[in-house]
Structures are given as structure tokens and as C-alpha cells.
Design an enzyme around this catalytic site. Structure first.
Site, PDB file in Angstrom:
ATOM      1  N   ARG A  39     -43.227  12.172  48.818  1.00  0.00           N
ATOM      2  CA  ARG A  39     -42.149  13.134  49.051  1.00  0.00           C
ATOM      3  C   ARG A  39     -42.076  14.134  47.911  1.00  0.00           C
ATOM      4  O   ARG A  39     -41.752  15.289  48.108  1.00  0.00           O
ATOM      5  CB  ARG A  39     -40.815  12.411  49.222  1.00  0.00           C
ATOM      6  CG  ARG A  39     -40.698  11.756  50.596  1.00  0.00           C
ATOM      7  CD  ARG A  39     -39.532  10.810  50.668  1.00  0.00           C
ATOM      8  NE  ARG A  39     -39.708   9.658  49.798  1.00  0.00           N
ATOM      9  CZ  ARG A  39     -38.801   9.195  48.946  1.00  0.00           C
ATOM     10  NH1 ARG A  39     -37.631   9.778  48.861  1.00  0.00           N
ATOM     11  NH2 ARG A  39     -39.067   8.163  48.199  1.00  0.00           N
TER      12      ARG A  39
ATOM     13  N   HIS B 258     -36.096   0.360  48.276  1.00  0.00           N
ATOM     14  CA  HIS B 258     -36.988   1.512  48.132  1.00  0.00           C
ATOM     15  C   HIS B 258     -37.165   2.168  49.490  1.00  0.00           C
ATOM     16  O   HIS B 258     -37.344   1.477  50.487  1.00  0.00           O
ATOM     17  CB  HIS B 258     -38.338   1.026  47.583  1.00  0.00           C
ATOM     18  CG  HIS B 258     -39.172   2.125  47.024  1.00  0.00           C
ATOM     19  ND1 HIS B 258     -39.752   3.087  47.800  1.00  0.00           N
ATOM     20  CD2 HIS B 258     -39.517   2.435  45.736  1.00  0.00           C
ATOM     21  CE1 HIS B 258     -40.420   3.937  47.029  1.00  0.00           C
ATOM     22  NE2 HIS B 258     -40.297   3.564  45.774  1.00  0.00           N
TER      23      HIS B 258
END
Ligand SMILES: Cc1cc2nc3c(=O)[nH]c(=O)nc-3n(C[C@H](O)[C@H](O)[C@H](O)COP(=O)(O)OP(=O)(O)OC[C@H]3O[C@@H](n4cnc5c(N)ncnc54)[C@H](O)[C@@H]3O)c2cc1C
Ligand code: HEM
Ligand code: HEM
Ligand code: SF4
Ligand code: F3S
Ligand code: FES
Lengths: 659, 253, 238
Positions: A272, A256
């Protein structure tokens, strides 16, 4: 020496283990669940994002059904999964979530009318149907065509685990925590239970059972940096391995991009998604240079790779915990953060003393891609039984059933645990009720004695090596050489070094000679187990000369359907071996409902095609063209599959009934 | 009846297989008696404070309690009756509340060490409550016994003589401090216990409640102290005429 | 930037007859963002291999790592060493729970007993059909249940509660909160009188003395104060 008898023995009290225990208990079997920690602390509790099930309640999920979920899952797996299992899974997932609702999971519900959401960094208003008011809501997740991920705010795994544990307690499942299985009792390739160490007293007991199911979760802790809990050490894999069972696809490890450094706690992708960016030591936003199109929002594996690439160029930020990069969400403004990214702010404040809403460099959060999920595991049939050891079952993250192939979709994992618990739990129960225990006490006592002797042996060792150093070294090797970027040379080194380390574990000294409650002794028997698991990962990765899903080889960039459409099988032939043996189990394209093709995202034209893919595709197209009738009948024609316990019944959906 | 009690004492359930409702009643009564006593004290201290406005007002209030508006000149017997009722409630409350006391040295030690280590505000308040409760058990009983048995000895001079010449003031000082603290903390805890002022934001309202109660408690302590000082002063001035009763001289004065 | 900190921990192994309770002192160099999880891991790997403590998620979600930190029951993994200005940290195992060894206590058994005692599960009294569309729940009600379901069974409420310290059988705020959780859950068909059977006594709701240490130490900020009051009101009337 103590021996305990039961009908069904379940090792692991996460979602998978407990849901299976419910299945066996419902069939009237005496069931014991073992867990290293109180079961509600199992790592399933850490899942935040959600659980996939094609309920199609939300407008953004309208039109969703088993077929769409199936396609997403197969593509996500980069065609590495077992399509039959994927079918079983998508069919049962809606039932699983509805069952969980009735057991009290407070799923976030739909409010009819307008609501504001962020899609592609833009604020958008969507209107939920009034008929859907009060039904289970879903959110968007990577790699899915529809909004399918059901959730309870940010604590989905926690609420699921509590509901399942509660139901298990209601049914009277015997749950024993602080118990660690340290070996399996086997004779003639059949499993009869396990030797278990009581972590409160240090005592050994043999648990003899008609059937044994392993649901011990992932093995992330063989890596230096991981989002996994401290107990995710892969000892469940190791005892299976030592008993001769096959492990599959161990090299398929998911990373991740944005866990926070050094604690490794996950910061959600939403950072994000909402417009946050990654920066390097100079404060430079580097992602657009690598991925001009999707920039910081490219897929998980791609971003992780680019981040490491950038660090390798010397652009990482130095810290006592190694190099890292920055995640900057301060540009979103305090108001947005305090409203929409509250948890991120909380984690960052608590663990790093950084308020991400502070402007400029002050608010940047240190992040680094870390190990997150293990797709591989104990190789089992669609019924959950080990392919080579009778009476040994496995499910959940510990198993390679195999739903995820080389990459799992977010939200498919907690979903897998309960679905597998329902299906495999049921088959497992059948096995236990059909079979009787046909093992002499001498075999049991021998195994018990062997473990007892082994502990004495560990205490008697008198060498110069230090078990903590060996462990640290292993975790660094895995991190540096069997990480996101892999290449032949590093992997070769890794396998060699890891087997050297395994040899070194025989030359340690355990300073404290106490047999009971001795953390050092625990390390002494766990680290060799972890090393064996690590070796399976490293060797599997070394030998797989292609890139597929999360397995990325710098020296073999293409997905090679011609030579590598198969599963890696690793196993331990002799106890004294310092490396696993390896072989491959082919996937049969001609039986696939969805033959290999382009995933629809990621790099295009990076596949070495298998001629059979086209052949099967033509066949599928022909069947589809000729088909008259509903989608269920078509599916049956393309790839028939079985489910126990009426789970094959159709699922009702809003507006379309059972269609 | 005995059978029922046997069952309940062993199983905590009634003979109807249902759990006994007595614990609920006891909990309710504990609060109810505490509240009644607290309300009584709130008024009691105000009435006693009438001495601050002069002997006449104190005398008038005393007479009022002797129900002089009802029978001519009133009768101390009514004060005895009131004292008796309060005494019963007081004993009952003490009996109920005593269940919450640490009941062995080990429990007490555990509690004390724990509270000291933790330094938690509300836990400390509770320690104040049981300490003052314990003191009240003795001090309150003495006071109530006197009121019960000598209701006629109440008045600007009689009371002051008791306070000063009978040297009761140290007892009153302790009684005052403990009862005001006990009632203050008690009322705060009652509000929390039953969630009376939870509102939209219980956390915030709790802090607010605590602040208000703190202020009221301090005000009451000050009023009480001044009254006590006044009694002492009157008692001192009146020391040579000990035993003399107060007479309203005339309304014109 | 980096300073030396001193961590003192109670060491005692009740299952070993020769073990005497002692306070061990460890000195180590603080690193940026150091939590007690990181510090204790360091101590275990390099100074004292024998120190026992419980960490699972190390992220404040599993509830395993409760201990008394400078007097206050807290989650060790969520405690930064930099909070302590004088660099001195004293660690004790949580009281009330059975001590396993050093800082490790048996919260698991306690929570299991509590869960069984308060029947911590949905009693639906009817079988649902899992092929059918699920039962509707008002979004606000689901949210309210979720708020109470966030409890992680860390036991800090129990360890900070003087009632629990004195009365071993008290179910604690965690148990009372659990009952409140099912009481408001529309899937649960039990009546208040059913709940009274579970907590209507001095070891249950009437044992709580509203000390609110639970509320003030709960790492999940659960509304314990108002939910216990809520249950008390319900149970007095039940
Ligand atoms: C931070 C994080 C976030 C995640 N978020 C999501 C998400 O949003 N959606 C999603 O679908 N998935 C998510 N996942 C993945 C998912 O949570 C796990 O894959 C899943 O919960 C695994 O469940 P399990 O039952 O297989 O194992 P676990 O829950 O890990 O349980 C393992 C059990 O085995 C026991 N055990 C282990 N070894 C032994 C032994 N030797 N003897 C006895 N007992 C043993 C342990 O005590 C434990 O009870 C996330 C994972 C992480 C790390
Ligand atoms: C019906 C019963 C009561 C009567 C008639 C009564 C009457 C009086 C009287 C007349 C005085 C003045 C001093 C004196 O004469 O000795 C007094 C003072 C006082 N009483 Fe009572 N009382 C009663 C109950 C209580 C109770 C239950 C308490 C608390 C436990 C209490 C606490 C006090 C205190 C603290 C003072 C001193 C007041 C001050 O200093 O201002 N009384 N009471
Ligand atoms: C014999 C004297 C007394 C003793 C021993 C005593 C003791 C106690 C104790 C131990 C408590 C705490 C109970 C709990 O936490 O559940 C309590 C509560 C309380 N007391 Fe007293 N008390 C006495 C007299 C009084 C008096 C005179 C008053 C009035 C001023 C009073 C008012 C209260 C109130 C309001 C409460 C809170 C009730 C509750 O928590 O349910 N008490 N008392
Ligand atoms: S109520 Fe709070 S303090 Fe108590 S166990 Fe649950 S989370 Fe921990
Ligand atoms: S601290 Fe204890 S007494 Fe009640 S309010 Fe909390 S449970
Ligand atoms: S280790 Fe899980 S809460 Fe601290």
C-alpha cells in the site's frame, strides 16, 4: 521418574530466550534452554521488516537518539507502556544491534552517495553521507519520526535468530529442542523449574532450577486467523497462569491489515505504501469513503477496522475460508512489482497461484486483517521477575514488561527480545547465582506425578465432545467476537462460550490411548491451556470499557485516561475456575517522563483527560526550563532508571560522538 | 613414521595437532588423474579415428608413437612405456575413485532407491559415472594389458585382425561406450567441482556446460563407432591374411 | 473446480515395538489454494488424529516441514496440491535424518551436530565495545554474507544428496555453505587453515561429489554449487 538439575532454566528458544541464555552463561551459570522446535525454527525467524535502534547512520535518521525513540514508543503505546522500561529499552537498543553485528548479523549497510527511495508514493533521491559508508542502514516504518528500522533485506528476524543461536552454541549453552514445558514447579509462590514433556518420546522429566525464565513468544493461534506460527499457542502463558502468576493486558492484541488468505502469511505494508489499494467484492476501492484523507494508507489498526466494517456490510468476497477483500497492486505495473515487491509476488504465486502483476481482477490478492502480535503477557517488573511469583522471570513477546502498552510499533518487537535478553537475562543470572535450590524432592515428585496422572486422566476420559471441534470453536469465537471491533455484548457472549468450552474439555474422548507421540493427546492438554489464555483476553477486553491502542470498543470510543490508565491483571485463582479473576494495576502519571497527551496521529479529541496529566506536564515543563546541562542529566531528573552491566553508558553516533 | 600413521588413523590429525592434508591431496589427485586420462582419451580416440582416413594415416600415427621421427623405423617399446604410464595413472585413479563407491549392499540399495525416486539429473549422471567406472576397471585393464604386452601388434592390419578375427570388437564396443560416457560426465563434473566456468551466473553456466559436453560426447561416440566399424570392415576383408602386417605400398598410390 | 485428491503417507512409529510401516491413504476435497499444510491439517483434524508431521511457520521460512513429495524433497507448506495433475500425492519422511514418527524427522539434532562440528559461529578473537560505532562493512560484502545466511536448515540439501544418504557423517551442503558464510564474513578472524581443521576431510569438503541435488532442491536457491567449489579451491590450498 526423571529429575534434571540446572542453575538457570529458560523455557523458549526464540530471540528472547537465547539472548537471555547468553547472559546467564556468560555469568558462569549452567543453563538449559527448552524449545518446542529446533530453536532456529522459533517464530522470531519470521520477522521480516526490521529492528529499531536509534543509530542515526542514514541521513533520514540524522538527529535520532534515545529521546526520539522513547517518545515514539510511548506515543505508539497510547501511553499504556511502562515509561521506565521504555527508557531502559531505547538506551540499550543501539548496543544490542552493535553486539548482533559482531555476532555476524549481516545488516544491510549504507552506500555513500545517492540512492532512490519511495517517500509518500513519490520517487525521491536522497544522498547518504560518505562518512556513513559501510555503517548499518535503516528504513522507514510506521509510527516513527526517523528512519530507525535496521534490517537485513527481508529476513531480519531470521539472520538475528541465527546469529544469536550461533553465539549461544559457541558459549556452550545446552539447547534441548522438541521439549515442551507443561507445568511449573512451585512452592510458596516461588518457582523451582518445570515439568517437561519430551516431544520425541513422550516422556516426562522434572527440570529443577534456581530460576526459571519464560520466553515462549506470542499466543496468536487462539485466533482462527493469525500471522503467527502454528506453535504460538500461549502454553508458556498458560503454565504461568496455572502456577498463579499474573498476566497483564492480555486484551491488547495487534491486528495486521493485509495477511494473505487463507494461509495468513504477511504481505508487507509496502504494497500500500507504494500505491496498492484495497477493493471489495465489486472491485470497488472503498477506503477513500471511510478515510478521505489517508485512504488505504491510514494506520494499521484503522485500516483493519475499516476493512472489517466493510465486510460486515456484506461487501466481502465469499470463499471457502470465509469472507475476504482484495489487495490490488497490479495497478503499479509489472516492472515495479518485479523490482520492488518481489517477495509479495513470490508469496502470492506460491501460496495462491496468483501473479499480482497480472492485470485486472486476475492479479488481485485475497487479504483479511488477522491477529499479529500480543502486547500483553506475564506481568513482570522492570527486572523481568514475575510480580507475584519469586524465581519466575519472563521476557520477549511472552512477557508484559511493559514496553508496548496497547500498541507496539513495528520493529520494536525483535528489538525488545534481544534488549530484554540482555537486561532481564542479566538480572535473572544475578538471581540464579544468589539463590540456592531449597526445595525437597517430594515437591518435585508430586508435581511430576500430578502431570503424569493428568495425562492418564485425559486418556481415561470418555465423553462425547471432540477436542478438535472445541479448538475450532474457540478460534472462531476469538476471531468473531474478540477481534478488531469489540463490543460489550459480543465480549459477554465470548466469555460465556469460552468458559463453556473449557468445561467441555472435561468431556472429551482421546481415541488413541498411546501415551507417547500421540498428536491427539497433545491437543487434549493444549486446548484447555489455550482456552484459559483466550478467556484472559476476552474477559480483559470485556471489562475494559474504553478504546486504547489496538483495543477498540465500538461502545466506548474514547481513550479514558481518567478511569483506565492502568494495566489489566488476570489470574487464575482456583484450578477449577472456568474464568480468570481480574484486577487492575494503576499507572502513575506523576512519575511519567511523558504525561498522556495526543499521539500526533489517529483520531483527535477522543480522550477523556486525567487532570494529573496536565499537572505532571507543567512539572515536566518547569524542570526542563530550569535545567542546565546535557540531555542525559535532564532525563535523570525527569525519570531516573537503572540498567545492569554498564548498559547505561552513552552510545556513540556518527558526527555527534556521545552527545 | 608408523607413530604418525597411528595418530592420523585414529584422530584424523597429524602429530603436529593439525589436520592431515592427505584428504586434500587425494581429492586433488583424483581430479588430476581423471583429467589426465580424459585428455588422453580425447586424443586417443582421435588418433584411432585416423583409420577413417585410410590405412596409411593410421599407420603413420602408429609409427609416430613408436617415435619413428626419433629412431629409425621407431620401436614398439615406446608404446609399452606410454601404456605403462597410463596404466599406473589409470590404476591410481581407479583406486582413488573407488573410495566413492557404495561400499555395502545397504548403501547401494539406499543410493539406488533414492536416485530412482528423486529422478535428479546430476545424480543420475553420477550413477552413470560409477557404473561406467566399474566397467572400465575390467575392460580398460584388458585393453591396457594387451597394449602393454603386445605393442608391436598395432597397425591397420594388426589392430583390425584383433578387433575382428580375435573377436575383440564386443569388448571394444563396451569399452568405447563406457569410456566416452565416463570421460564426458567426468569432465562436466570436474568443471562443476572446481567451479572453473562459474562466471557471473553459475546456474546458467552449468546448464550451458552440460549442453556443450553432451554434444561433444555424442560426437565422440559417433567417431568411435565409425572407427570401430572401419576396423571390423578391414578385419573382415583381411581375415584370410590374419597375422600379415601392413606395408605402405608406395607414396604415389 | 474442486476435485478429490488422494494423499498417501508413510506411517510408522519407530519407538513403538508393535508399529509396522504402512502406507495410509486419505481422500479429501481440494480447496482453492490448498497447500500440503492445509491438507495435512485437515486430515489430522478429521480423518486421522494420529498422523504426525512438522509445521511451524507454514510460510516457507522456518524449514520445519521438509518431506519427500512424489519423490522429491520439498517444503510441504510451500507445495500446492494443485500442482499434481492426477491428484495423487505420495509423502515420505526425509531420508538421512532420524525418523521420529510418520512424516516427522529429527532435523534439529542433525543440524545441531553439524553446527557444532563446523563451529558455526563468528570467531572474532577480540572483544568489541558495543557503545562505539560499529565496524564498517562494505555493502556488497554484507549482501554476499546475507545471501549465504539465508539458509533455513530445512535439510532438503542433505536429504537429496546421495553422498549424505550413503555416508552418515557427511556435513552436507548446509555445513559447507555455513563455513563459506563465515569464511567471507569480515567479522570472522579465522584463516583458511583454521577452516581446514573443520572440514578438511572426506566427511567434509572432500566428501562432496558435486552431485548438485542440493543446489537443485534448496528452497532458498542458495548458490551451493559455486560456494562448495569456492571452499574446495580454498581448502586444497589451505
Ligand atoms: C509474520 C511476523 C512478522 C513480524 N515482523 C516483525 C518485524 O519486522 N519487526 C519486529 O520487531 N517484530 C516483528 N514481529 C514480531 C516478532 O517477530 C516477535 O514478537 C518476536 O520474534 C518474539 O520473540 P520471542 O523470543 O519472544 O518468541 P519466539 O521467537 O516466538 O520464541 C518462542 C520460543 O518458545 C518456545 N516455546 C513455546 N512454548 C513452549 C513450551 N511450552 N515449552 C517449551 N518451549 C516453548 C518455542 O519453541 C520458541 O523457541 C513479527 C511477527 C510475525 C508473526
Ligand atoms: C597407452 C595406452 C594405450 C594404447 C597404446 C592404446 C592403443 C589402442 C589401439 C592401438 C587401439 C586400436 C585397436 C587395437 O589395436 O586393439 C585402441 C582402441 C581403443 N582404445 Fe586404446 N590404447 C591405450 C589406452 C587406452 C585406455 C586407457 C583406454 C580407456 C580406458 C582406451 C580405450 C580404447 C578404445 C575405447 C578403443 C576403441 C576405439 C574405437 O573404437 O574407435 N585405450 N587403443
Ligand atoms: C578403472 C577405471 C576407472 C574407474 C573405476 C573410475 C571411477 C571413477 C569414479 C567412481 C569417479 C567419480 C569420483 C567422484 O565422483 O568423486 C571418477 C571420476 C572421474 N573419472 Fe574415472 N574411473 C576409471 C577410469 C577413468 C578413465 C579411463 C578416465 C578418462 C577417460 C576417467 C576420467 C574421470 C574423470 C575426469 C573423473 C572426474 C574426477 C573428479 O570428479 O574428481 N576415469 N572415476
Ligand atoms: S542449504 Fe538450502 S536446502 Fe540446505 S538446509 Fe539450507 S536452505 Fe535447506
Ligand atoms: S548433493 Fe551432495 S555431493 Fe555435494 S554438491 Fe551437493 S553436497
Ligand atoms: S512450516 Fe516453516 S518452512 Fe514449512
Amino acid at each position: 521418574m526423571k529429575i534434571k538439575y540446572t542453575e538457570a532454566l529458560i523455557i523458549g528458544g526464540g530471540l528472547a530466550g537465547l539472548r537471555s541464555a547468553i547472559a546467564t552463561t556468560k555469568k558462569g551459570l549452567d543453563t538449559i534452554v527448552l524449545s518446542l522446535v529446533p530453536v532456529k525454527r522459533s517464530h522470531s525467524a519470521a520477522a521480516q521488516g526490521g529492528m529499531q535502534a536509534s543509530l542515526a547512520n542514514s541521513v533520514m535518521g540524522e538527529g535520532d537518539n534515545e529521546d526520539v525513540h522513547f517518545a515514539d514508543t510511548v506515543k505508539g503505546s497510547d501511553w499504556g507502556c511502562d515509561q521506565e522500561v521504555a527508557r531502559m529499552f531505547v538506551q540499550t537498543a543501539p548496543k544490542a544491534i552493535r553486539e548482533l553485528a559482531s555476532w555476524g548479523v549481516p545488516w544491510t549497510r549504507i552506500k555513500g552517495g545517492n540512492r532512490e527511495v519511495v517517500i509518500n508514493t513519490k520517487r525521491t533521491t536522497i544522498k547518504e553521507r560518505d562518512e556513513a559508508h559501510g555503517l548499518i542502514n535503516a528504513r522507514d516504518f510506521g509510527g516513527t519520526k526517523k528512519w530507525r528500522t535496521c534490517y537485513t533485506a527481508d529476513a531480519t528476524g531470521h539472520t538475528m535468530l541465527y546469529a544469536v543461536t550461533n553465539e549461544a552454541m559457541r558459549l556452550g549453552v545446552v539447547i534441548e529442542d522438541k521439549k515442551e514445558a507443561i507445568s511449573l514447579i512451585t512452592e510458596n509462590s516461588q518457582c523451582y523449574g518445570a515439568i517437561v514433556r519430551d516431544l520425541k518420546t513422550g516422556e516426562l522429566t522434572a527440570y529443577v532450577a534456581k530460576g526459571t525464565l519464560i520466553a515462549t513468544g506470542g499466543y496468536g493461534r487462539i485466533y482462527k486467523q493469525s500471522t503467527n506460527a502454528t506453535i504460538c499457542k500461549g502454553t508458556g502463558h498458560a503454565i504461568a497462569l496455572e502456577a498463579g502468576a499474573y498476566l497483564a493486558n492480555m486484551e491488547a492484541v495487534q491486528f495486521h491489515p493485509t495477511p494473505i488468505v487463507p494461509s495468513g502469511i504477511l504481505l508487507t505494508e509496502g504494497c500500500r505504501g507504494d500505491g496498492g489499494v484495497l477493493r471489495d467484492k465489486d472491485g470497488y476501492r472503498f477506503m477513500p469513503d471511510y478515510e478521505p484523507e489517508k485512504k488505504d494508507l491510514a494506520s494499521r489498526d484503522v485500516v483493519s477496522r475499516r476493512m472489517l466494517e466493510h465486510i460486515k456490510k456484506g461487501k466481502g468476497v465469499k470463499s471457502p475460508y470465509g469472507d475476504h477483500l482484495w489487495l490490488d497492486i497490479s495497478i503499479l505495473g509489472r516492472e515495479h512489482i518485479e523490482k520492488n515487491l518481489r517477495d509479495v509476488q513470490d508469496i502470492s504465486k506460491t501460496f495462491n497461484g496468483i501473479d499480482p502483476a497480472d492485470e485486472g481482477k486476475k492479479g488481485w490478492m485475497p487479504v483479511l486483517p488477522m491477529q499479529h502480535y500480543s502486547m500483553g503477557g506475564i506481568r513482570v517488573t522492570p527486572k523481568g521477575e514475575s510480580v507475584n511469583i519469586k524465581g519466575l522471570f519472563a521476557c520477549g513477546e511472552a512477557a508484559c514488561w511493559d514496553l508496548h502498552g496497547f500498541n507496539r510499533l513495528g520493529g520494536n518487537s525483535v528489538s525488545e527480545t534481544v534488549v530484554a535478553g540482555m537486561i532481564i537475562g542479566d538480572y535473572f543470572a544475578d538471581f540464579c547465582s544468589r539463590n540456592d535450590i531449597v526445595i525437597g524432592t517430594t515437591v518435585v515428585e508430586e508435581e511430576l506425578k500430578r502431570q503424569d496422572d493428568y495425562i492418564n486422566y485425559l486418556l481415561s476420559l470418555d465423553g462425547d465432545e471432540k477436542i478438535y471441534d472445541i479448538k475450532d470453536r474457540m478460534r472462531i469465537i476469538m476471531q468473531d467476537k474478540v477481534g478488531i471491533f469489540r463490543n460489550g455484548k459480543d465480549l459477554d457472549d465470548a466469555v460465556r462460550e469460552l468458559s463453556e468450552l473449557l468445561e467441555k474439555t472435561k468431556h472429551i474422548t482421546v481415541e488413541n490411548k498411546c501415551r507417547l507421540l500421540n498428536p491427539e493427546l497433545e491437543e487434549a492438554y493444549k486446548v484447555p491451556m489455550m482456552l484459559k489464555v483466550a478467556l484472559c483476553v476476552a474477559k480483559g477486553a470485556r471489562d475494559r470499557t474504553e478504546s486504547r491502542g489496538a483495543h477498540y470498543r465500538e461502545d466506548y470510543l474514547k481513550r479514558d485516561d481518567k478511569n483506565w490508565l492502568n494495566k489489566t491483571i488476570t489470574y487464575w485463582e482456583n484450578p477449577d475456575d472456568l474464568e480468570p479473576s481480574i484486577k487492575y494495576e494503576p499507572l502513575d502519571i506523576m512519575k511519567m517522563e511523558m504525561p498522556p497527551a495526543f499521539r500526533g496521529y489517529g483520531r483527535k479529541g477522543q480522550t477523556i483527560e486525567n487532570p494529573l496529566s496536565k499537572k505532571r506536564q507543567d512539572e515536566v515543563d518547569r524542570i526542563k526550563a530550569e535545567h542546565k546541562g546535557d540531555r542525559y542529566e535532564l532525563q535523570e531528573k525527569l525519570m531516573p532508571y537503572d540498567l545492569p552491566n554498564g548498559y547505561k553508558a552513552k552510545n556513540e553516533r556518527l558526527g555527534v560522538s556521545y552527545e | 613414521m608408523l607413530r604418525d600413521n597411528i595418530v592420523e588413523s585414529i584422530l584424523g590429525k597429524t602429530t603436529q595437532k593439525r589436520k592431515s592434508r592427505i584428504p586434500a591431496k587425494l581429492d586433488f589427485l583424483q581430479s588430476a588423474t581423471g583429467l589426465i586420462l580424459a585428455i588422453f582419451i580425447i586424443f586417443h580416440l582421435l588418433f584411432e579415428a585416423s583409420i577413417l582416413f585410410g590405412k596409411d594415416s593410421m599407420y603413420a600415427i602408429t609409427k609416430m608413437f613408436e617415435l619413428d621421427f626419433f629412431i629409425k623405423d621407431g620401436s614398439p617399446i615406446f608404446i609399452s612405456i606410454l601404456a605403462f604410464i597410463i596404466f599406473v595413472i589409470f590404476i591410481f585413479h581407479a583406486f582413488l575413485a573407488m573410495r566413492k563407491f557404495p561400499n555395502s549392499y545397504r548403501e547401494y540399495l539406499r543410493l539406488k532407491t533414492h536416485a530412482k525416486l528423486m529422478e535428479h539429473s546430476d545424480t543420475n549422471l553420477w550413477i552413470i559415472q560409477i557404473t561406467t567406472g566399474f566397467m572400465l576397471f575390467f575392460l580398460g585393464s584388458i585393453h591396457l594389458y594387451i597394449m602393454l604386452t603386445q605393442p608391436e601388434n598395432i597397425g591397420p592390419f594388426a589392430s583390425s585382425d584383433r578387433v575382428y578375427s580375435d573377436v575383440m570388437w564386443p569388448m571394444y564396443l563396451m569399452l568405447l561406450v563406457s569410456v566416452v560416457l565416463h570421460a564426458g560426465v567426468g569432465v562436466y563434473r570436474l568443471i562443476i567441482k572446481w567451479g572453473w566456468l562459474d562466471g557471473e551466473n553459475p546456474k546458467k553456466n552449468r546448464l550451458k556446460t552440460r549442453k556443450i559436453i553432451k554434444i561433444v560426447t555424442i560426437i565422440y561416440l559417433i567417431i568411435g563407432l565409425f572407427s570401430l566399424i572401419t576396423y571390423i570392415k578391414i578385419g573382415y576383408e583381411h581375415r584370410d591374411n590374419y597375422g600379415e602386417r601392413y606395408k605402405v605400398v608406395s607414396n604415389e598410390n | 473446480m474442486s476435485r478429490e485428491i488422494t494423499i498417501t503417507a508413510l506411517k510408522y512409529n519407530p519407538s513403538d515395538k508393535n508399529s509396522k510401516p504402512t502406507f495410509a491413504e486419505y481422500k479429501l476435497t481440494e480447496t482453492p489454494g490448498m497447500t500440503l499444510y492445509i491438507a495435512l491439517t485437515k486430515i489430522k483434524a478429521s480423518i486421522d488424529h494420529d498422523l504426525s508431521s512438522d509445521f511451524v511457520c507454514r510460510a516457507g521460512i522456518c524449514g520445519a516441514c521438509g518431506m519427500v513429495i512424489n519423490g522429491k524433497p520439498r517444503l510441504a507448506c510451500k507445495t500446492l496440491t494443485s500442482e499434481f495433475k492426477d491428484g495423487k500425492i505420495e509423502l515420505l519422511p526425509l531420508p538421512t535424518f532420524k525418523l521420529i514418527k510418520d512424516l516427522s524427522v529429527d532435523t534439529g539434532s542433525w543440524m545441531k551436530n553439524m553446527s557444532i562440528r563446523v563451529n558455526s559461529w563468528i570467531e572474532a578473537k577480540e572483544q568489541i565495545d558495543i557503545n562505539k560505532i560499529e565496524k564498517r562493512v562494505e555493502p556488497e560484502v554484507a549482501q554476499e554474507v546475507f545471501e549465504l545466511d539465508r539458509c533455513i536448515e530445512c535439510g532438503l540439501c542433505v536429504a537429496s544428496c546421495s553422498t549424505a544418504i550413503m555416508r552418515k557423517d557427511f556435513v552436507g551442503a548446509v555445513g559447507l555453505n555455513r563455513v563459506a558464510r563465515f569464511q567471507i564474513d569480515p567479522h570472522d578472524k579465522r584463516t583458511d587453515s583454521d577452516f581446514y581443521e573443520l572440514i578438511g576431510d572426506d566427511e567434509g569438503i572432500f566428501g562432496c561429489m558435486s552431485l548438485l541435488a542440493c543446489e537443485d532442491h534448496c528452497p532458498k536457491n542458495l548458490p551451493l554449487q559455486s560456494k562448495i567449489a569456492y571452499m574446495r579451491r580454498k581448502m586444497v590450498k589451505a
